[in-house]
Motif scaffolding. Sequence first.
Motif, short mmCIF file in Angstrom:
data_model
loop_
_atom_site.label_atom_id
_atom_site.label_comp_id
_atom_site.label_asym_id
_atom_site.label_seq_id
_atom_site.Cartn_x
_atom_site.Cartn_y
_atom_site.Cartn_z
N LEU A 234 11.16 2.03 -8.16
CA LEU A 234 9.93 1.33 -7.26
C LEU A 234 9.67 0.19 -8.37
O LEU A 234 9.06 -0.91 -7.72
N ASP A 235 9.49 0.30 -9.69
CA ASP A 235 8.92 -0.82 -10.56
C ASP A 235 10.16 -2.06 -10.36
O ASP A 235 9.52 -3.07 -10.28
N ALA A 236 11.38 -1.78 -10.17
CA ALA A 236 12.45 -2.46 -10.18
C ALA A 236 12.29 -3.39 -8.87
O ALA A 236 12.52 -4.61 -8.76
N GLU A 237 11.82 -2.68 -7.81
CA GLU A 237 11.79 -3.25 -6.40
C GLU A 237 10.48 -4.21 -6.52
O GLU A 237 10.44 -5.21 -5.90
N LEU B 62 3.99 10.05 -6.89
CA LEU B 62 5.13 10.28 -8.07
C LEU B 62 4.62 10.59 -9.41
O LEU B 62 4.82 11.79 -10.05
N ARG B 63 3.84 9.92 -9.77
CA ARG B 63 2.96 9.98 -11.18
C ARG B 63 2.15 11.16 -11.39
O ARG B 63 2.46 11.80 -12.29
N GLU B 64 1.57 11.58 -10.20
CA GLU B 64 0.85 12.86 -10.32
C GLU B 64 1.76 14.25 -10.34
O GLU B 64 1.37 14.83 -11.01
N GLN B 65 3.00 14.02 -9.51
CA GLN B 65 3.50 15.05 -9.48
C GLN B 65 4.44 15.21 -10.82
O GLN B 65 4.52 16.14 -11.52
N LYS B 66 4.46 13.94 -11.52
CA LYS B 66 5.27 14.01 -12.81
C LYS B 66 4.15 14.62 -13.90
O LYS B 66 4.46 15.47 -14.70
N ARG B 67 2.91 14.22 -13.78
CA ARG B 67 1.86 14.62 -14.66
C ARG B 67 1.74 16.31 -14.76
O ARG B 67 1.79 17.04 -15.58
N ASP C 2 15.13 18.45 -14.77
CA ASP C 2 15.74 17.70 -13.89
C ASP C 2 15.10 17.00 -12.94
O ASP C 2 15.11 15.80 -12.47
N GLU C 3 13.97 17.70 -12.43
CA GLU C 3 12.89 17.00 -11.42
C GLU C 3 12.20 16.00 -12.24
O GLU C 3 11.97 14.96 -11.45
N LEU C 4 11.88 16.02 -13.69
CA LEU C 4 11.09 15.04 -14.23
C LEU C 4 12.03 13.67 -14.26
O LEU C 4 11.52 12.71 -14.08
N ILE C 5 13.23 13.99 -14.53
CA ILE C 5 14.20 12.95 -14.54
C ILE C 5 14.28 12.26 -13.26
O ILE C 5 14.34 10.93 -13.08
N TYR C 6 14.38 13.08 -12.13
CA TYR C 6 14.37 12.40 -10.89
C TYR C 6 13.20 11.58 -10.48
O TYR C 6 13.13 10.46 -10.00
N LEU C 7 12.08 12.20 -10.77
CA LEU C 7 10.68 11.41 -10.57
C LEU C 7 10.69 9.92 -11.38
O LEU C 7 10.32 9.10 -10.91
N ASP C 8 11.16 10.05 -12.84
CA ASP C 8 11.36 8.91 -13.53
C ASP C 8 12.21 8.03 -12.83
O ASP C 8 11.95 6.71 -12.92
N GLU C 9 13.49 8.18 -12.23
CA GLU C 9 14.20 7.48 -11.54
C GLU C 9 13.72 6.55 -10.37
O GLU C 9 13.73 5.50 -10.21
N CYS C 10 13.17 7.61 -9.67
CA CYS C 10 12.11 7.17 -8.30
C CYS C 10 11.11 6.11 -8.95
O CYS C 10 11.11 4.92 -8.31
N LEU D 2 0.78 -1.24 0.04
CA LEU D 2 -0.02 0.08 0.17
C LEU D 2 0.80 1.15 0.08
O LEU D 2 0.56 2.26 -0.82
N LEU D 3 1.82 1.29 0.79
CA LEU D 3 2.89 2.32 0.81
C LEU D 3 3.50 2.62 -0.51
O LEU D 3 3.51 3.75 -1.06
N ARG D 4 3.83 1.38 -1.06
CA ARG D 4 4.89 1.67 -2.27
C ARG D 4 3.85 2.02 -3.46
O ARG D 4 4.19 3.04 -4.23
N GLU D 5 2.54 1.47 -3.60
CA GLU D 5 1.59 1.88 -4.47
C GLU D 5 1.04 3.34 -4.49
O GLU D 5 1.07 4.09 -5.33
N SER D 6 0.85 3.82 -3.10
CA SER D 6 0.56 5.09 -2.78
C SER D 6 1.63 6.21 -3.18
O SER D 6 1.20 7.20 -3.72
N PHE D 7 2.87 5.84 -3.04
CA PHE D 7 3.95 6.70 -3.20
C PHE D 7 4.07 6.76 -4.61
O PHE D 7 4.39 7.82 -5.32
N ALA D 8 4.09 5.48 -5.46
CA ALA D 8 4.00 5.68 -7.08
C ALA D 8 3.04 6.48 -7.52
O ALA D 8 3.45 7.22 -8.47
N SER D 9 1.94 6.40 -6.85
CA SER D 9 0.71 7.08 -7.60
C SER D 9 1.12 8.71 -7.14
O SER D 9 0.90 9.55 -8.09
#
Length: 101
Positions: A94-97, A30-35, A82-90, A21-28
């Motif tokens: 998470l996907d790799a984990e 990050l995706r919203e910030q990226k959007r 740069d921030e978009l690159i950082y969000l993509d890395e995060c 739940l934490l991982r999915e929430s965090f990913a969500s």
Amino acid sequence: MKTMSVLKDASERLGLSEEVLLRESFASYLREQKRLLMAERFEMLSRYGVNSSEELKRRIEQGEILEHPTWEDYIEFTNLEDELIYLDECLHSLDAEELSG
């Protein structure tokens, strides 16, 4: 309710582990910030009629676009990229984990 108590309750009700739940929430999040950043990036590209920060820089240097306030926008634009690159890395991390765990 304390945060951890809410997390525990929500994970039980949703049938997910707290970690998932934490991982999915965090990913969500990050995706919203990226959007939001991508929308801001699109607005900047549209404002100057360019396709990239490099093109914006070139047009400023060649005098096609006024330097002020465009240089400030260019700096903001590169910081945004740069921030978009950082969000993509995060998100990639998470996907790799998720795949390994």
